[in-house]
Design an enzyme around this catalytic site. Structure first.
Site, short mmCIF file in Angstrom:
data_model
loop_
_atom_site.label_atom_id
_atom_site.label_comp_id
_atom_site.label_asym_id
_atom_site.label_seq_id
_atom_site.Cartn_x
_atom_site.Cartn_y
_atom_site.Cartn_z
CG ASP A 1 87.99 84.06 61.60
OD1 ASP A 1 87.10 83.22 61.84
OD2 ASP A 1 88.81 83.93 60.69
CG ASN B 1 94.22 85.43 50.61
OD1 ASN B 1 94.02 84.52 51.40
ND2 ASN B 1 93.85 86.68 50.83
CG HIS C 1 92.84 84.15 54.59
ND1 HIS C 1 91.91 84.98 54.01
CD2 HIS C 1 92.18 83.00 54.85
CE1 HIS C 1 90.74 84.37 53.96
NE2 HIS C 1 90.88 83.16 54.45
CD GLU D 1 92.57 88.49 54.07
OE1 GLU D 1 93.16 87.52 53.55
OE2 GLU D 1 91.35 88.69 53.91
C1 F6R Z 1 87.26 80.96 58.99
C2 F6R Z 1 88.64 81.35 58.73
C3 F6R Z 1 89.20 81.36 57.35
C4 F6R Z 1 88.80 80.13 56.54
C5 F6R Z 1 89.37 80.25 55.13
C6 F6R Z 1 88.94 79.10 54.25
O1 F6R Z 1 86.98 81.01 60.37
O2 F6R Z 1 89.33 81.72 59.63
O3 F6R Z 1 90.60 81.44 57.41
O4 F6R Z 1 89.27 78.98 57.16
O5 F6R Z 1 88.92 81.45 54.53
O6 F6R Z 1 87.56 79.20 54.04
P1 F6R Z 1 86.74 78.02 53.37
O7 F6R Z 1 86.89 76.85 54.25
O8 F6R Z 1 85.32 78.53 53.33
O9 F6R Z 1 87.34 77.82 52.02
#
Ligand code: F6R
Length: 250
Positions: free
Chosen positions: A67, A136, A138, A143
């Site tokens: 992403d 959450n 995701h 989301e």
């Molecule tokens: C990042 C992504 C997100 C993160 C998730 C966890 O490319 O796709 O899904 O993996 O938000 O983020 P961290 O590792 O910063 O807690």
């Protein structure tokens, strides 16, 4: 799903690096799906060290990130492209031309998302997809409420994600949209390697593994994959009820 609880963040990183390196050893031109964010940083540090010690080469590896934020360009300090370049690609023997992320500053974001999905497909798909999990639930920026067969598209970030992402600078207007691979896109990877560490992830991990398989927890969709490994540290595993999951998976 093969769920393993390891003793520390570093043990998770080492095990994850073993899995990545084994893929690259078997398939030197492996296509890796990468996540940005805090969780995989220890893994990326481990990969950089192994690359420096010539234990693994990325010379023929191709990468596709999950992403990118919309509305900011590749050199912006908050872009995932910049974070990946500074924190991983620039430290490896990888060809920068083989590293792909959606363009956050694309004039037509919907067309950019479609082209990114097509690019992944035209290269033959992802071999090993690395994933983190949001608080959450995701995965990528899918989301809660995202359809389990969603494809790469433009999404609006949820209030929880917007809060978690407020890293500044204070006057910086945080991105509210992103392009993300869809849940359906992610599930097409040949293998999934999911990392979750720290107490903040405990509820999302328990919901993903033991809650209903539902768009309300996008990470629950990972259970649909036949070759998925989830590596946890004890803090991220703290809310799991079933002891079976710990050793043998669900
Ligand atoms: C990042 C992504 C997100 C993160 C998730 C966890 O490319 O796709 O899904 O993996 O938000 O983020 P961290 O590792 O910063 O807690």
């Amino acid at each position: 799903m093969d769920v393993r609880i390891l003793e520390s963040v570093h043990a998770v990183a080492r095990k994850a690096a073993d899995i990545c390196c084994e893929w690259i050893r078997r398939k030197p031109d492996a296509r890796l799906g990468l996540a940005a964010g805090a969780t995989p940083q220890a893994l990326y540090t481990e990969l950089i060290e192994r690359n420096r010690r010539a234990e693994v080469s990325f010379a023929r590896v191709e990468t596709f990130n999950l992403d990118e934020y919309l509305g900011i360009g590749p050199d912006h300090p908050r872009s995932f492209r910049r974070a990946m370049r500074d924190g991983l690609f620039g430290e490896l023997d990888i060809d920068p031309a083989n590293t792909h992320l959606p363009r956050g500053d694309a004039a037509d974001p919907a067309a950019e998302a479609e082209a990114y999905e097509a690019a992944v497909r035209s290269r033959g798909g992802i071999d090993l997809q690395i994933l983190g999990i949001g608080r959450n639930g995701h995965i990528g920026f899918n989301e809660p409420g995202s359809s389990l067969d969603s494809r790469t598209r433009v999404v609006r970030l949820s209030p929880v994600t917007l809060r978690d992402n407020q890293l500044g600078p204070p006057d910086f207007e945080e991105p509210v949209e992103a392009i993300t691979m869809g849940i359906g896109t992610i599930l097409e990877a040949r293998a999934l390697l999911v990392l979750a560490t720290g107490a903040a992830k405990a509820r999302a991990v328990a919901a993903a593994l033991e809650g209903p398989l539902s768009p309300s927890c996008p990470a629950s969709a990972l259970r649909l994959h036949s070759d998925a490994t989830l590596l946890l540290d004890p803090e991220a595993a703290a809310d799991l009820r079933s002891t079976d999951v710990h050793e043998s998976g669900v």
